[in-house]
Write a protein that holds these residues in place. Sequence first.
Motif, short mmCIF file in Angstrom:
data_model
loop_
_atom_site.label_atom_id
_atom_site.label_comp_id
_atom_site.label_asym_id
_atom_site.label_seq_id
_atom_site.Cartn_x
_atom_site.Cartn_y
_atom_site.Cartn_z
N LEU A 24 1.04 -0.96 -0.46
CA LEU A 24 0.18 0.14 0.29
C LEU A 24 0.44 1.16 0.15
O LEU A 24 2.20 1.12 0.68
N HIS A 25 0.37 2.49 -0.96
CA HIS A 25 0.73 3.63 -0.42
C HIS A 25 0.80 3.87 1.07
O HIS A 25 -0.05 3.59 1.10
N PRO A 26 1.38 4.78 1.18
CA PRO A 26 1.41 5.08 2.76
C PRO A 26 0.52 5.90 2.91
O PRO A 26 -0.10 5.98 4.25
N THR A 27 -0.41 6.75 2.18
CA THR A 27 -1.24 7.78 2.81
C THR A 27 -2.69 6.88 2.80
O THR A 27 -3.09 6.77 3.15
N ASN A 28 -1.97 5.71 1.16
CA ASN A 28 -3.56 4.58 1.04
C ASN A 28 -3.39 4.69 3.14
O ASN A 28 -4.76 3.73 3.79
N TYR A 29 -2.73 3.13 3.46
CA TYR A 29 -2.28 2.32 4.86
C TYR A 29 -2.90 3.23 5.36
O TYR A 29 -3.47 3.28 6.50
N ALA A 30 -2.39 4.87 6.10
CA ALA A 30 -2.63 5.52 6.80
C ALA A 30 -4.12 5.54 7.27
O ALA A 30 -4.83 6.11 8.31
N ASN A 31 -4.68 6.10 6.42
CA ASN A 31 -5.84 6.76 6.50
C ASN A 31 -7.27 5.36 6.26
O ASN A 31 -7.85 5.38 6.72
N ILE A 32 -6.50 3.97 5.49
CA ILE A 32 -7.29 3.73 5.52
C ILE A 32 -7.43 2.22 6.80
O ILE A 32 -8.79 2.47 7.54
N LYS A 33 -6.29 2.70 7.70
CA LYS A 33 -5.88 2.37 8.95
C LYS A 33 -7.50 2.59 9.99
O LYS A 33 -8.23 2.94 10.76
N ALA A 34 -6.78 4.83 9.19
CA ALA A 34 -7.37 5.47 10.70
C ALA A 34 -8.80 5.20 10.48
O ALA A 34 -9.83 4.98 11.60
N GLU A 35 -9.60 4.68 9.62
CA GLU A 35 -10.54 5.32 9.10
C GLU A 35 -11.64 3.88 10.04
O GLU A 35 -12.77 3.49 10.50
N ALA A 36 -10.82 2.93 9.59
CA ALA A 36 -11.36 1.33 10.00
C ALA A 36 -10.86 1.09 12.03
O ALA A 36 -11.93 0.66 11.79
N ASP A 60 7.31 15.71 0.20
CA ASP A 60 6.97 14.96 -0.08
C ASP A 60 5.84 13.89 -0.17
O ASP A 60 5.79 12.89 -0.24
N TYR A 61 5.00 14.42 0.54
CA TYR A 61 3.52 13.69 1.67
C TYR A 61 2.82 13.66 -0.86
O TYR A 61 2.95 15.23 -1.60
N GLU A 62 2.15 13.18 -0.68
CA GLU A 62 1.15 12.63 -1.26
C GLU A 62 0.00 11.94 -1.26
O GLU A 62 0.00 11.46 -0.51
N LEU A 63 -0.55 12.24 -2.11
CA LEU A 63 -2.00 11.50 -2.47
C LEU A 63 -2.77 11.14 -3.36
O LEU A 63 -3.23 11.84 -4.21
N PRO A 64 -2.77 9.76 -3.18
CA PRO A 64 -2.30 9.52 -4.84
C PRO A 64 -4.57 9.68 -4.86
O PRO A 64 -4.91 7.90 -3.95
#
Length: 285
Positions: free
Chosen positions: A111-123, A203-207
Amino acid sequence: TGCQDWLDVQPKTEIKQDKMFETESGFKDALIGAYMLMTDSMTYGREMTVTFLDVLGQQYELKSQNKYYYAKSYDYSRFKSTIDNIWIKNYRTIANLNALLEALEEKKEILHPTNYANIKAEALGLRAFLHLDLLRMFGYGNCAAQPTNLQKLCIPYVTEYSKKISEQLTVKKVLDHIQADLTVAERLLSYYGVYNQETQDPDYELPNDDGFYNNRRSRFNYYAVKATQARAYMWEGKYPEALKCVEKFISQSNPPIAWVNANTDIHVESKKQDLTYTKEHIFYV
């Protein structure tokens, strides 16, 4: 007997867990699937929003022929299936979230780090949110006036995807688990979320090529975390802590969640009325 593969064909609407979490899109689908489960008519799609619980809250005047008439007088014996479904279907959603969270740690590298963080946070946020509502329905309240209620056994706080039966916890322990999940969710969303509160690195990205982060109000976001923290503190009777959680909603000249304007949103022609106060929605399914 030689056609073992043929016997293992999956229905189109079902995907095995190991297949679901082979790709990043599978994790996204699993998260959206949890939101879809929450729209079930036995939970937030009806009974926990505009029918059964609202009747218990004395929101309606009902005639004897109405099927919810006896709920108004708290005759729970007539609504056993409704109550059972609320319990079962909310814990089913929690089980799906736990499966997602466990797979997320096992396959973090895909997972992209941003996706990992957001999915984990939402769950984690959803897991806390659901347990809080289960506590409010099946546990004890009025903890400020009756602090002994905090030590009474109520519901399990389920954090593993397992067939094992989870033990009942005290109200206090459930609230502690809720706040622990929300604390992690807040930390992740403060940096990685769309409504970020921390300065993001260059270098933060939001895919977002697939639009996964569009319309963040429709999913559990940073402000949903803060509001749920406040609700949990209110239930525990910690009112100053609850107020601190929502200061950003009320102390800014330009608050993140707008207020409905009666003149432009309510007292207008019927086709333009916003009777659900959508401007004030923090998070919705």
